[in-house]
Design a protein around this motif. Structure first.
Motif, PDB file in Angstrom:
ATOM      1  N   THR A  93      -7.735  17.242   8.893  1.00  0.00           N
ATOM      2  CA  THR A  93      -9.187  17.310   8.909  1.00  0.00           C
ATOM      3  C   THR A  93      -9.713  16.834   7.570  1.00  0.00           C
ATOM      4  O   THR A  93      -9.219  17.232   6.527  1.00  0.00           O
ATOM      5  N   ARG A  94     -10.719  15.996   7.621  1.00  0.00           N
ATOM      6  CA  ARG A  94     -11.353  15.577   6.377  1.00  0.00           C
ATOM      7  C   ARG A  94     -12.304  16.684   5.959  1.00  0.00           C
ATOM      8  O   ARG A  94     -13.150  17.105   6.745  1.00  0.00           O
ATOM      9  N   ARG A  95     -12.152  17.142   4.730  1.00  0.00           N
ATOM     10  CA  ARG A  95     -12.954  18.273   4.256  1.00  0.00           C
ATOM     11  C   ARG A  95     -14.447  17.945   4.273  1.00  0.00           C
ATOM     12  O   ARG A  95     -15.270  18.784   4.544  1.00  0.00           O
ATOM     13  N   VAL A 134      -6.401  24.910   0.172  1.00  0.00           N
ATOM     14  CA  VAL A 134      -7.296  24.153   1.041  1.00  0.00           C
ATOM     15  C   VAL A 134      -8.685  24.791   1.065  1.00  0.00           C
ATOM     16  O   VAL A 134      -9.699  24.102   1.113  1.00  0.00           O
ATOM     17  N   ASP A 135      -8.732  26.101   0.998  1.00  0.00           N
ATOM     18  CA  ASP A 135     -10.015  26.801   1.072  1.00  0.00           C
ATOM     19  C   ASP A 135     -10.652  27.026  -0.295  1.00  0.00           C
ATOM     20  O   ASP A 135     -11.859  27.203  -0.383  1.00  0.00           O
ATOM     21  N   THR A 136      -9.850  27.030  -1.350  1.00  0.00           N
ATOM     22  CA  THR A 136     -10.389  27.366  -2.664  1.00  0.00           C
ATOM     23  C   THR A 136     -10.687  26.160  -3.535  1.00  0.00           C
ATOM     24  O   THR A 136     -11.427  26.277  -4.510  1.00  0.00           O
ATOM     25  N   CYS A 137     -10.137  24.998  -3.204  1.00  0.00           N
ATOM     26  CA  CYS A 137     -10.368  23.794  -4.010  1.00  0.00           C
ATOM     27  C   CYS A 137     -11.471  22.936  -3.394  1.00  0.00           C
ATOM     28  O   CYS A 137     -11.560  22.794  -2.179  1.00  0.00           O
ATOM     29  N   SER A 138     -12.262  22.345  -4.261  1.00  0.00           N
ATOM     30  CA  SER A 138     -13.247  21.369  -3.807  1.00  0.00           C
ATOM     31  C   SER A 138     -12.508  20.080  -3.453  1.00  0.00           C
ATOM     32  O   SER A 138     -11.359  19.887  -3.876  1.00  0.00           O
ATOM     33  N   PRO A 139     -13.145  19.170  -2.718  1.00  0.00           N
ATOM     34  CA  PRO A 139     -12.500  17.882  -2.438  1.00  0.00           C
ATOM     35  C   PRO A 139     -12.091  17.156  -3.720  1.00  0.00           C
ATOM     36  O   PRO A 139     -11.045  16.528  -3.774  1.00  0.00           O
ATOM     37  N   GLU A 140     -12.903  17.256  -4.763  1.00  0.00           N
ATOM     38  CA  GLU A 140     -12.573  16.610  -6.034  1.00  0.00           C
ATOM     39  C   GLU A 140     -11.318  17.233  -6.647  1.00  0.00           C
ATOM     40  O   GLU A 140     -10.455  16.536  -7.171  1.00  0.00           O
ATOM     41  N   VAL A 179       0.843  -1.188   0.000  1.00  0.00           N
ATOM     42  CA  VAL A 179       0.000   0.000   0.000  1.00  0.00           C
ATOM     43  C   VAL A 179       0.882   1.244   0.000  1.00  0.00           C
ATOM     44  O   VAL A 179       1.810   1.355   0.781  1.00  0.00           O
ATOM     45  N   ASP A 180       0.592   2.149  -0.882  1.00  0.00           N
ATOM     46  CA  ASP A 180       1.296   3.421  -0.890  1.00  0.00           C
ATOM     47  C   ASP A 180       0.517   4.418  -0.050  1.00  0.00           C
ATOM     48  O   ASP A 180      -0.704   4.376   0.009  1.00  0.00           O
ATOM     49  N   HIS A 181       1.236   5.301   0.575  1.00  0.00           N
ATOM     50  CA  HIS A 181       0.668   6.367   1.382  1.00  0.00           C
ATOM     51  C   HIS A 181       1.366   7.631   0.920  1.00  0.00           C
ATOM     52  O   HIS A 181       2.596   7.667   0.864  1.00  0.00           O
ATOM     53  N   PHE A 182       0.605   8.637   0.547  1.00  0.00           N
ATOM     54  CA  PHE A 182       1.175   9.838  -0.049  1.00  0.00           C
ATOM     55  C   PHE A 182       0.863  11.077   0.765  1.00  0.00           C
ATOM     56  O   PHE A 182      -0.216  11.205   1.335  1.00  0.00           O
ATOM     57  N   TRP A 183       1.813  12.004   0.754  1.00  0.00           N
ATOM     58  CA  TRP A 183       1.625  13.344   1.271  1.00  0.00           C
ATOM     59  C   TRP A 183       1.936  14.289   0.118  1.00  0.00           C
ATOM     60  O   TRP A 183       2.899  14.073  -0.618  1.00  0.00           O
ATOM     61  N   CYS A 184       1.139  15.307  -0.038  1.00  0.00           N
ATOM     62  CA  CYS A 184       1.353  16.266  -1.117  1.00  0.00           C
ATOM     63  C   CYS A 184       1.206  17.676  -0.563  1.00  0.00           C
ATOM     64  O   CYS A 184       0.227  17.976   0.120  1.00  0.00           O
ATOM     65  N   ARG A 185       2.199  18.515  -0.857  1.00  0.00           N
ATOM     66  CA  ARG A 185       2.164  19.913  -0.417  1.00  0.00           C
ATOM     67  C   ARG A 185       1.361  20.739  -1.410  1.00  0.00           C
ATOM     68  O   ARG A 185       1.472  20.564  -2.620  1.00  0.00           O
ATOM     69  N   LEU A 186       0.574  21.650  -0.867  1.00  0.00           N
ATOM     70  CA  LEU A 186      -0.203  22.585  -1.677  1.00  0.00           C
ATOM     71  C   LEU A 186      -0.110  23.959  -1.036  1.00  0.00           C
ATOM     72  O   LEU A 186       0.024  24.071   0.184  1.00  0.00           O
ATOM     73  N   VAL A 226      -6.650  16.736   5.375  1.00  0.00           N
ATOM     74  CA  VAL A 226      -5.911  17.937   4.994  1.00  0.00           C
ATOM     75  C   VAL A 226      -5.336  18.562   6.257  1.00  0.00           C
ATOM     76  O   VAL A 226      -6.058  18.777   7.231  1.00  0.00           O
ATOM     77  N   LEU A 227      -4.051  18.841   6.231  1.00  0.00           N
ATOM     78  CA  LEU A 227      -3.405  19.563   7.326  1.00  0.00           C
ATOM     79  C   LEU A 227      -3.217  21.003   6.875  1.00  0.00           C
ATOM     80  O   LEU A 227      -2.568  21.261   5.853  1.00  0.00           O
ATOM     81  N   ARG A 228      -3.823  21.904   7.610  1.00  0.00           N
ATOM     82  CA  ARG A 228      -3.680  23.331   7.314  1.00  0.00           C
ATOM     83  C   ARG A 228      -2.254  23.767   7.670  1.00  0.00           C
ATOM     84  O   ARG A 228      -1.559  23.053   8.405  1.00  0.00           O
ATOM     85  N   PRO A 229      -1.817  24.900   7.165  1.00  0.00           N
ATOM     86  CA  PRO A 229      -0.437  25.328   7.430  1.00  0.00           C
ATOM     87  C   PRO A 229      -0.044  25.319   8.903  1.00  0.00           C
ATOM     88  O   PRO A 229       1.074  24.902   9.239  1.00  0.00           O
TER      89      PRO A 229
END
Length: 164
Positions: A77-79, A15-21, A3-10, A87-90
């Motif tokens: 937090t799950r959106r 976090v506030d402007t993108c939909s979950p999709e 199983v892969d587990h990923f973290w991605c920086r944004l 999602v981890l906020r800054p």
């Protein structure tokens, strides 16, 4: 079991402007060329087989009753309820980094040796717990610490995803 587990920086505002999709489209689902590009730029990190072990090393047996210990691997937090990407906020990214930076990662793994060995056996990993496994978990935790260091310094948010 791979199983892969990923973290991605944004950027933090994503976090506030993108939909979950939309967030889902930004985060790798598997190791591929896109993941390789993001990882090379320091914007993504992926591990195989170790996330459960990483989490246990950080949180098991009350060594770290601080809820910050739960942030780095599965935290955030799950959106929307039922979504698979925390999602981890800054500010959470910064807290996770400080926790990882201030923790003796090798010592945490060593202290959890029995729990980690039992977990590897229960999850039917292909090889039993060993020094090699311990070194791998410590290495993955150090990579995660360095990943969070970059994200915290940039004020980024981090999205977490398990491979589908």
């Amino acid at each position: 079991m791979s199983v892969d587990h990923f973290w991605c920086r944004l950027p933090g505002q994503a976090v506030d402007t993108c939909s979950p999709e939309q967030l889902g489209e930004l985060v790798p689902r598997r190791r591929d060329v896109r993941y390789d590009r993001l990882a090379a730029a320091g914007l993504a990190l992926g591990v195989r087989q170790t996330p459960v072990l990483m989490e246990l090393a950080l949180t098991e047996n009350g060594l770290h009753p601080d809820p910050t210990a739960r942030l780095p691997v599965y935290g955030g937090t799950r959106r929307e309820p039922g979504t698979d990407m925390p999602v981890l906020r800054p500010e959470q990214v910064a807290a996770a980094f400080l926790f990882l930076r201030d923790s003796a990662l090798g010592e945490l793994v060593r202290q959890q040796d029995t729990v980690l060995a039992r977990t590897v056996a229960e999850l039917d990993y292909p090889t039993p717990w060993s020094e090699s496994w311990a070194a791998r978990v410590v290495g993955d935790l150090r990579e995660l610490r360095d990943f969070f260091a970059g994200a915290a310094a940039a004020g980024d948010a981090v999205v977490v995803r398990e491979a589908e």
